[in-house]
Design an enzyme around this catalytic site. Sequence first.
Site, PDB file in Angstrom:
ATOM      1  N   HIS A  62      30.803  12.216   9.053  1.00  0.00           N
ATOM      2  CA  HIS A  62      29.437  11.289   9.390  1.00  0.00           C
ATOM      3  C   HIS A  62      29.271  10.509   7.829  1.00  0.00           C
ATOM      4  CE1 HIS A  62      27.558  14.713   7.376  1.00  0.00           C
ATOM      5  NE2 HIS A  62      26.600  14.147   6.930  1.00  0.00           N
ATOM      6  N   TYR A 125      -5.654   4.970   3.073  1.00  0.00           N
ATOM      7  CA  TYR A 125      -5.925   3.515   2.479  1.00  0.00           C
ATOM      8  C   TYR A 125      -6.632   2.608   3.784  1.00  0.00           C
ATOM      9  CZ  TYR A 125      -5.325  -1.205   0.692  1.00  0.00           C
ATOM     10  OH  TYR A 125      -5.564  -2.353   0.585  1.00  0.00           O
ATOM     11  N   GLN A 129     -10.775   1.522   3.634  1.00  0.00           N
ATOM     12  CA  GLN A 129     -10.995   0.139   3.471  1.00  0.00           C
ATOM     13  C   GLN A 129     -12.429  -0.597   3.150  1.00  0.00           C
ATOM     14  OE1 GLN A 129      -8.493  -2.724   3.312  1.00  0.00           O
ATOM     15  NE2 GLN A 129      -7.774  -0.732   2.643  1.00  0.00           N
TER      16      GLN A 129
END
Length: 141
Positions: A62, A125, A129
């Site tokens: 792979h 986050y 806000q």
Amino acid sequence: MTRKVRRFSGGVYDLGYHVVWCAKYRRPVLDGRVAIRLEELIRSKAIEKDWEIIALEVMPDHVRLFVRAHPRDSPSHIANQFKGFTSRVLRGEFPHLRSRLPTLWSSSYLVSSVGAVSDDTVQRYIDTQWERPWKKEPRGA
């Protein structure tokens, strides 16, 4: 590793993808000269497409790749560009790959995004806000 934000006419971006794909039947055919040539081909395709390879490892069965790309290029497009190009060239240069396998690569692949921050950080986050000092009040309040 330092964060590298790239710019284009519509904005800025920092997109990284971890891409993994396997040889058909996970056969260990990616060794010696085949592995060296495969790495060369992957790097040349990245240069052609303006993608930045951060890490590349060719294992016997792979390939693992960490690549930074432009937002116009979807993750599936990126994986398929590497797989299609390398299969065509390698099967032409190494006849034993044609005789041992019906196709070089398995039809599947893994792509995951690689971000500079965790899921929890982004969620925190977004959730906070309206707690920022420069925000007046939530909309609709």
